[in-house]
Design a protein around this motif. Sequence first.
Motif, PDB file in Angstrom:
ATOM      1  N   ILE A   1      -2.687  -3.412  -3.355  1.00 52.50           N
ATOM      2  CA  ILE A   1      -2.190  -4.722  -2.905  1.00 52.50           C
ATOM      3  C   ILE A   1      -3.346  -5.604  -2.453  1.00 52.50           C
ATOM      4  O   ILE A   1      -3.389  -6.802  -2.771  1.00 52.50           O
ATOM      5  CB  ILE A   1      -1.150  -4.546  -1.783  1.00 52.50           C
ATOM      6  N   GLN A   2      -4.311  -5.031  -1.742  1.00 53.30           N
ATOM      7  CA  GLN A   2      -5.470  -5.816  -1.306  1.00 53.30           C
ATOM      8  C   GLN A   2      -6.297  -6.284  -2.498  1.00 53.30           C
ATOM      9  O   GLN A   2      -6.805  -7.408  -2.500  1.00 53.30           O
ATOM     10  CB  GLN A   2      -6.346  -4.996  -0.366  1.00 53.30           C
ATOM     11  N   ALA A   3      -6.441  -5.445  -3.500  1.00 57.23           N
ATOM     12  CA  ALA A   3      -7.215  -5.851  -4.677  1.00 57.23           C
ATOM     13  C   ALA A   3      -6.487  -6.938  -5.460  1.00 57.23           C
ATOM     14  O   ALA A   3      -7.121  -7.852  -6.002  1.00 57.23           O
ATOM     15  CB  ALA A   3      -7.470  -4.651  -5.571  1.00 57.23           C
ATOM     16  N   ALA A   4      -5.172  -6.848  -5.509  1.00 55.73           N
ATOM     17  CA  ALA A   4      -4.409  -7.843  -6.264  1.00 55.73           C
ATOM     18  C   ALA A   4      -4.387  -9.200  -5.564  1.00 55.73           C
ATOM     19  O   ALA A   4      -4.371 -10.237  -6.228  1.00 55.73           O
ATOM     20  CB  ALA A   4      -2.983  -7.346  -6.479  1.00 55.73           C
ATOM     21  N   THR A   5      -4.378  -9.190  -4.239  1.00 55.83           N
ATOM     22  CA  THR A   5      -4.288 -10.453  -3.499  1.00 55.83           C
ATOM     23  C   THR A   5      -5.644 -10.938  -2.983  1.00 55.83           C
ATOM     24  O   THR A   5      -5.706 -12.002  -2.384  1.00 55.83           O
ATOM     25  CB  THR A   5      -3.330 -10.302  -2.304  1.00 55.83           C
ATOM     26  N   SER A   6      -6.689 -10.172  -3.186  1.00 56.97           N
ATOM     27  CA  SER A   6      -8.044 -10.508  -2.733  1.00 56.97           C
ATOM     28  C   SER A   6      -8.121 -10.656  -1.221  1.00 56.97           C
ATOM     29  O   SER A   6      -8.910 -11.458  -0.706  1.00 56.97           O
ATOM     30  CB  SER A   6      -8.559 -11.776  -3.408  1.00 56.97           C
ATOM     31  N   ILE A   7      -7.295  -9.922  -0.499  1.00 55.05           N
ATOM     32  CA  ILE A   7      -7.363  -9.904   0.964  1.00 55.05           C
ATOM     33  C   ILE A   7      -8.180  -8.682   1.353  1.00 55.05           C
ATOM     34  O   ILE A   7      -7.798  -7.561   1.059  1.00 55.05           O
ATOM     35  CB  ILE A   7      -5.962  -9.818   1.599  1.00 55.05           C
ATOM     36  N   ASN A   8      -9.307  -8.894   2.002  1.00 57.45           N
ATOM     37  CA  ASN A   8     -10.191  -7.800   2.381  1.00 57.45           C
ATOM     38  C   ASN A   8     -10.271  -7.669   3.896  1.00 57.45           C
ATOM     39  O   ASN A   8     -11.311  -7.862   4.498  1.00 57.45           O
ATOM     40  CB  ASN A   8     -11.589  -8.005   1.790  1.00 57.45           C
ATOM     41  N   GLU A   9      -9.176  -7.341   4.498  1.00 53.19           N
ATOM     42  CA  GLU A   9      -9.119  -7.158   5.939  1.00 53.19           C
ATOM     43  C   GLU A   9      -9.022  -5.670   6.230  1.00 53.19           C
ATOM     44  O   GLU A   9      -8.154  -4.975   5.700  1.00 53.19           O
ATOM     45  CB  GLU A   9      -7.905  -7.899   6.512  1.00 53.19           C
ATOM     46  N   ALA A  10      -9.901  -5.159   7.084  1.00 53.27           N
ATOM     47  CA  ALA A  10      -9.947  -3.722   7.356  1.00 53.27           C
ATOM     48  C   ALA A  10      -8.721  -3.246   8.118  1.00 53.27           C
ATOM     49  O   ALA A  10      -8.218  -2.145   7.870  1.00 53.27           O
ATOM     50  CB  ALA A  10     -11.212  -3.382   8.124  1.00 53.27           C
ATOM     51  N   THR A  11      -8.241  -4.065   9.036  1.00 54.38           N
ATOM     52  CA  THR A  11      -7.085  -3.640   9.820  1.00 54.38           C
ATOM     53  C   THR A  11      -5.819  -3.614   8.972  1.00 54.38           C
ATOM     54  O   THR A  11      -4.877  -2.894   9.292  1.00 54.38           O
ATOM     55  CB  THR A  11      -6.854  -4.565  11.021  1.00 54.38           C
ATOM     56  N   LEU A  12      -5.794  -4.371   7.897  1.00 53.04           N
ATOM     57  CA  LEU A  12      -4.625  -4.387   7.021  1.00 53.04           C
ATOM     58  C   LEU A  12      -4.427  -3.042   6.329  1.00 53.04           C
ATOM     59  O   LEU A  12      -3.307  -2.642   6.048  1.00 53.04           O
ATOM     60  CB  LEU A  12      -4.761  -5.503   5.983  1.00 53.04           C
ATOM     61  N   SER A  13      -5.501  -2.320   6.093  1.00 53.10           N
ATOM     62  CA  SER A  13      -5.355  -1.001   5.480  1.00 53.10           C
ATOM     63  C   SER A  13      -5.192   0.098   6.529  1.00 53.10           C
ATOM     64  O   SER A  13      -4.598   1.129   6.250  1.00 53.10           O
ATOM     65  CB  SER A  13      -6.567  -0.694   4.600  1.00 53.10           C
ATOM     66  N   PHE A  14      -5.699  -0.121   7.728  1.00 49.13           N
ATOM     67  CA  PHE A  14      -5.665   0.921   8.758  1.00 49.13           C
ATOM     68  C   PHE A  14      -4.319   1.011   9.468  1.00 49.13           C
ATOM     69  O   PHE A  14      -3.784   2.101   9.670  1.00 49.13           O
ATOM     70  CB  PHE A  14      -6.783   0.675   9.779  1.00 49.13           C
ATOM     71  N   VAL A  15      -3.760  -0.106   9.851  1.00 51.51           N
ATOM     72  CA  VAL A  15      -2.546  -0.118  10.666  1.00 51.51           C
ATOM     73  C   VAL A  15      -1.329   0.456   9.927  1.00 51.51           C
ATOM     74  O   VAL A  15      -0.634   1.309  10.482  1.00 51.51           O
ATOM     75  CB  VAL A  15      -2.269  -1.539  11.217  1.00 51.51           C
ATOM     76  N   PRO A  16      -1.047   0.051   8.687  1.00 50.79           N
ATOM     77  CA  PRO A  16       0.101   0.670   8.012  1.00 50.79           C
ATOM     78  C   PRO A  16      -0.085   2.168   7.772  1.00 50.79           C
ATOM     79  O   PRO A  16       0.861   2.944   7.907  1.00 50.79           O
ATOM     80  CB  PRO A  16       0.197  -0.066   6.676  1.00 50.79           C
ATOM     81  N   LYS A  17      -1.303   2.561   7.436  1.00 54.82           N
ATOM     82  CA  LYS A  17      -1.568   3.977   7.207  1.00 54.82           C
ATOM     83  C   LYS A  17      -1.364   4.767   8.497  1.00 54.82           C
ATOM     84  O   LYS A  17      -0.744   5.837   8.490  1.00 54.82           O
ATOM     85  CB  LYS A  17      -2.990   4.183   6.691  1.00 54.82           C
ATOM     86  N   LEU A  18      -1.845   4.247   9.611  1.00 50.44           N
ATOM     87  CA  LEU A  18      -1.675   4.921  10.889  1.00 50.44           C
ATOM     88  C   LEU A  18      -0.202   5.041  11.257  1.00 50.44           C
ATOM     89  O   LEU A  18       0.264   6.109  11.662  1.00 50.44           O
ATOM     90  CB  LEU A  18      -2.430   4.171  11.991  1.00 50.44           C
ATOM     91  N   ALA A  19       0.541   3.959  11.090  1.00 55.43           N
ATOM     92  CA  ALA A  19       1.955   3.973  11.456  1.00 55.43           C
ATOM     93  C   ALA A  19       2.752   4.947  10.595  1.00 55.43           C
ATOM     94  O   ALA A  19       3.551   5.743  11.109  1.00 55.43           O
ATOM     95  CB  ALA A  19       2.526   2.562  11.327  1.00 55.43           C
TER      96      ALA A  19
END
Length: 88
Positions: free
Chosen positions: A38-56
Amino acid sequence: MDFDANIEQLQIAYWKILMTAGPVLGVALAVGLSVGIIQAATSINEATLSFVPKLAIVLVTMGLASGFMLTTLADYFIDIFDMVARMR
């Protein structure tokens, strides 16, 4: 205890580790991969965007699978303690 029995106990231990940690690691891998796509498709490179959902989702998975994980490890340690008690 001979060499073959030691190898068999190591195989059982590795299998129990895989059975206990596998579901949580599999879910973390799937969530990380989907968020990365999803990050590659939308070009959003935010580190917390990948960490928070994975943690939850990993915490929820650990909560749901905790009974299975505890039962698996408790059965394994009961078998190990019984085997040590019989070694006299």
